[in-house]
Design a protein around this motif. Structure first.
Motif, PDB file in Angstrom:
ATOM      1  N   ASN A 154      -5.392  -4.046  -7.844  1.00 36.16           N
ATOM      2  CA  ASN A 154      -6.031  -2.831  -7.341  1.00 36.16           C
ATOM      3  C   ASN A 154      -6.491  -2.992  -5.895  1.00 36.16           C
ATOM      4  OD1 ASN A 154      -6.583  -3.269 -10.375  1.00 36.16           O
ATOM      5  ND2 ASN A 154      -6.897  -1.075 -10.127  1.00 36.16           N
ATOM      6  N   PRO A 155      -5.698  -2.546  -4.919  1.00 37.97           N
ATOM      7  CA  PRO A 155      -6.156  -2.528  -3.530  1.00 37.97           C
ATOM      8  C   PRO A 155      -7.201  -1.431  -3.341  1.00 37.97           C
ATOM      9  CG  PRO A 155      -4.077  -1.364  -3.710  1.00 37.97           C
ATOM     10  CD  PRO A 155      -4.357  -1.957  -5.068  1.00 37.97           C
ATOM     11  N   TRP A 156      -8.003  -1.585  -2.296  1.00 39.66           N
ATOM     12  CA  TRP A 156      -9.048  -0.586  -2.053  1.00 39.66           C
ATOM     13  C   TRP A 156      -8.804   0.195  -0.768  1.00 39.66           C
ATOM     14  CZ3 TRP A 156      -9.402  -5.825  -1.836  1.00 39.66           C
ATOM     15  CH2 TRP A 156      -9.686  -6.392  -0.601  1.00 39.66           C
ATOM     16  N   ASP A 157      -7.794  -0.238   0.020  1.00 37.64           N
ATOM     17  CA  ASP A 157      -7.446   0.499   1.235  1.00 37.64           C
ATOM     18  C   ASP A 157      -6.009   0.175   1.606  1.00 37.64           C
ATOM     19  OD1 ASP A 157      -7.525  -2.071   2.298  1.00 37.64           O
ATOM     20  OD2 ASP A 157      -9.244  -1.706   3.599  1.00 37.64           O
ATOM     21  N   VAL A 158      -5.543   0.758   2.713  1.00 39.03           N
ATOM     22  CA  VAL A 158      -4.155   0.566   3.121  1.00 39.03           C
ATOM     23  C   VAL A 158      -3.867  -0.896   3.436  1.00 39.03           C
ATOM     24  CG1 VAL A 158      -2.519   1.046   4.986  1.00 39.03           C
ATOM     25  CG2 VAL A 158      -3.759   2.928   3.904  1.00 39.03           C
ATOM     26  N   GLY A 159      -4.779  -1.559   4.121  1.00 39.35           N
ATOM     27  CA  GLY A 159      -4.546  -2.955   4.482  1.00 39.35           C
ATOM     28  C   GLY A 159      -4.372  -3.849   3.275  1.00 39.35           C
ATOM     29  N   SER A 160      -5.238  -3.693   2.290  1.00 39.71           N
ATOM     30  CA  SER A 160      -5.120  -4.530   1.090  1.00 39.71           C
ATOM     31  C   SER A 160      -3.863  -4.176   0.295  1.00 39.71           C
ATOM     32  CB  SER A 160      -6.374  -4.412   0.218  1.00 39.71           C
ATOM     33  OG  SER A 160      -6.661  -3.061  -0.108  1.00 39.71           O
ATOM     34  N   ALA A 161      -3.465  -2.909   0.313  1.00 45.31           N
ATOM     35  CA  ALA A 161      -2.223  -2.515  -0.371  1.00 45.31           C
ATOM     36  C   ALA A 161      -1.015  -3.185   0.271  1.00 45.31           C
ATOM     37  CB  ALA A 161      -2.068  -0.991  -0.331  1.00 45.31           C
ATOM     38  N   LYS A 162      -0.980  -3.184   1.592  1.00 48.79           N
ATOM     39  CA  LYS A 162       0.151  -3.800   2.287  1.00 48.79           C
ATOM     40  C   LYS A 162       0.208  -5.302   2.054  1.00 48.79           C
ATOM     41  CE  LYS A 162       0.816  -0.479   6.066  1.00 48.79           C
ATOM     42  NZ  LYS A 162       2.277  -0.341   5.911  1.00 48.79           N
ATOM     43  N   ARG A 163      -0.948  -5.941   1.998  1.00 51.83           N
ATOM     44  CA  ARG A 163      -0.964  -7.390   1.755  1.00 51.83           C
ATOM     45  C   ARG A 163      -0.475  -7.719   0.349  1.00 51.83           C
ATOM     46  NH1 ARG A 163      -4.974 -11.147   5.045  1.00 51.83           N
ATOM     47  NH2 ARG A 163      -4.794 -10.144   7.081  1.00 51.83           N
TER      48      ARG A 163
END
Length: 256
Positions: A23-32
């Motif tokens: 579960n990412p919390w923003d775009v940056g964490s989703a991309k990582r």
């Protein structure tokens, strides 16, 4: 990957085996997370709220829709939406909310049976799942619907009641079933068997491991706000070191 392909891939993942759904919390964490090799993602209501300086449950429907649109556009992976209780007091409002959520490009969404203070009655909760199902069907889009029962994290850890609710959600059109907070492996095994053959999502808790959950037949495993919580913990520890010692490194090498 276009939206239709994301949705088709996401539904395929539910057909067999077991997959991780961090579960990412923003775009940056989703991309990582995508770069690390995960096959699908899910939003987190708590993590996204914390990123905006709010608490879980304080985001408006518009806030959540903007967040889902940004996540879905940022990654080629399918995204499952933590869509809380559908952002509506009535089933007709849930219908409208789900229509709007589909337009963000998500591949799946969950609807929970908690109104912010207590569980909806079983009949009310079923009506809300049925409304979400209708919205998806009328849209013509291949979005996975997750029926989510909150009893184990809302002071009603009754396995029998939870299974009954999940079965009712399945009969109302849910494609996947989820009861966050089940920490006993034997209870999770009973839950999976009780709603079979529907796929089950499990929340990864400290007492459980991925291999254990896979072993009892769980189809997908998410972590809720745990990754965001760990990130904030590291942030606070570094900031405390800065405040108290005048450095960020605390003798440890910096790793980007």
């Amino acid at each position: 990957m276009d939206v239709a392909l994301k949705r088709a891939r996401f539904r395929q993942l539910h057909e067999s085996g077991c997959f991780l759904l961090p579960n990412p919390w923003d775009v940056g964490s989703a991309k990582r997370l995508e770069a690390m090799g995960f096959v699908a993602l899910a939003s987190t209501s708590s993590g996204s709220a914390w990123a905006l300086g709010l608490e879980d449950g304080q985001l408006s429907r518009d806030d959540v829709l903007r967040h889902l649109k940004s996540l879905s556009a940022a990654t080629s992976l399918p995204v499952n939406a933590d869509f809380e209780n559908g952002f509506g007091h009535s089933s007709s409002q849930v219908f409208e909310s789900v229509q709007l959520a589909i337009e963000t490009g998500i591949a799946g969404l969950s609807i929970e049976d908690y109104d912010g203070s207590e569980l909806f009655s079983k009949n009310e909760a079923v009506d809300r799942i049925r409304a979400a199902r209708k919205a998806i069907d009328q849209s013509g889009h291949n979005v996975v619907l997750v029926g989510r029962s909150e009893g184990f994290i809302r002071d009603r850890p009754d396995l029998k009641e939870t299974i009954e609710r999940l079965k009712a959600f399945r009969d109302a059109g849910a494609d996947c079933l989820y009861a966050p907070g089940v920490s006993d492996l034997k209870e999770m095994e009973q839950l999976v068997a009780g709603v079979a053959p529907s796929p089950v999502n499990a929340l990864l808790l400290p007492a459980l491991t991925v291999s254990q959950l896979e072993g009892v037949g769980v189809r997908r495993i998410s972590v809720g706000g745990a990754l965001a919580r760990q990130a904030w913990k590291a942030f606070e520890e570094a900031a405390k070191t800065l405040l108290e010692r005048g450095t960020l490194w605390d003798g440890k090498p910096f790793v980007r």
